[in-house]
Design a protein around this motif. Structure first.
Motif, short mmCIF file in Angstrom:
data_model
loop_
_atom_site.label_atom_id
_atom_site.label_comp_id
_atom_site.label_asym_id
_atom_site.label_seq_id
_atom_site.Cartn_x
_atom_site.Cartn_y
_atom_site.Cartn_z
N HIS A 1 37.21 29.76 35.89
CA HIS A 1 38.41 29.78 36.73
C HIS A 1 39.53 29.02 36.06
O HIS A 1 39.33 28.25 35.12
N HIS B 1 45.32 29.90 41.80
CA HIS B 1 43.91 29.97 41.39
C HIS B 1 43.57 31.38 40.93
O HIS B 1 44.00 32.36 41.54
N GLN B 2 42.78 31.47 39.87
CA GLN B 2 42.25 32.75 39.42
C GLN B 2 40.85 32.52 38.89
O GLN B 2 40.59 31.50 38.22
N ASP B 3 39.91 33.43 39.20
CA ASP B 3 38.54 33.23 38.71
C ASP B 3 37.89 34.55 38.32
O ASP B 3 38.41 35.63 38.58
N ASN C 1 39.04 36.72 42.27
CA ASN C 1 39.98 36.08 43.20
C ASN C 1 41.24 35.65 42.48
O ASN C 1 41.19 35.08 41.38
N LYS C 2 42.37 35.92 43.11
CA LYS C 2 43.67 35.47 42.61
C LYS C 2 44.44 35.00 43.83
O LYS C 2 44.91 35.81 44.64
N LYS C 3 44.54 33.69 44.02
CA LYS C 3 45.04 33.13 45.27
C LYS C 3 46.02 31.99 44.98
O LYS C 3 46.03 31.41 43.90
#
Length: 237
Positions: free
Chosen positions: A103, A77-79, A83-85
């Motif tokens: 995202h 996930h990236q937004d 956040n980069k998870k």
């Protein structure tokens, strides 16, 4: 008297794009059914399988609570909030899109498919500051019991949602029975069976069947085989 609606697995909408095989419980993208727009404030329940290395490029959302639950594999996930998870099995992720964000979601593996649920719930408050949260839940805490993973209670073990909604997961042994008590008047429950067979208020559900129940205070759950169950309690209006 309670009201029930049953959506059998084979009646869901389907979009197979090769890299993405998606089943839609409610109207979504190219699948439209006026009878299946939502259940209360539950708007989207997509059962997505994404091929290795593939995924959804950056795209916008606003004023929606978006929950992702990986069933197998890993999702990157990236937004636009920074956040980069990576979310994995036993994780639950929530995004409050609020006033707006973008995202992307990609399969984190180059070799294995990822299967995850994408769930959208209409928010309680509009235009809040976009927010992101994810948490790993101990699967032992849902063995033959119901584990709350999403709730409106900010100090709880669950992750917070901008809505009077509660999500619970259960990994149930055959013969398990329990009465689920709804938290709030005016809420209903949408049950989605991930694996196995259960009876809910006497109605038989098989793998990937869904059932919505409203105008009730309790529902009765009985596992007729080993089963995995997701319950989504949400306001009906």
């Amino acid at each position: 008297m309670s009201r029930k609606i049953i959506h059998k697995a084979n009646t869901r909408g389907r979009a197979n794009h090769g890299w993405l095989d998606s089943h839609h419980t409610f109207s979504f993208a190219g699948y439209y059914s006026p009878e299946r727009m939502n259940f209360g404030l539950l708007r989207v329940l997509n059962d997505d399988i994404v091929a290795p290395g593939m995924g959804f490029g950056a795209h916008p959302h606003d004023n929606m609570e978006i929950i992702s639950i990986p069933l197998s594999g890993e999702l990157a996930h990236q937004d636009s909030t920074g956040n980069k998870k990576v979310i994995r099995t036993n994780d639950v992720q929530i995004m409050s899109a609020g006033s707006g964000l973008t995202h992307s979601e990609f399969n984190n593996s180059k070799t294995d498919h990822v299967n995850f649920l994408q769930i959208w719930v209409f928010p309680k408050e509009q235009n809040i500051k976009p927010r992101y949260e994810q948490k790993t839940f101990n699967p032992a805490e849902r063995q033959n019991k119901l584990q709350t993973v999403v709730s409106p209670e900010k100090d709880a073990e669950s992750i917070w949602i901008n809505q009077d909604a509660w999500f619970t997961l259960g990994t149930l042994k055959s013969g398990f029975t329990e009465e689920y008590q709804l938290h709030q008047n005016g809420n209903g429950v949408y049950a989605f069976l991930l694996e196995g067979e259960v009876e809910i208020d006497g109605e038989k559900l098989n793998k990937r069947d869904g059932m919505g129940i409203s105008d009730t205070q309790t529902i009765t759950i009985k596992a007729t085989s080993d089963a995995e169950l997701l319950l989504m309690e949400i306001p009906m209006n």
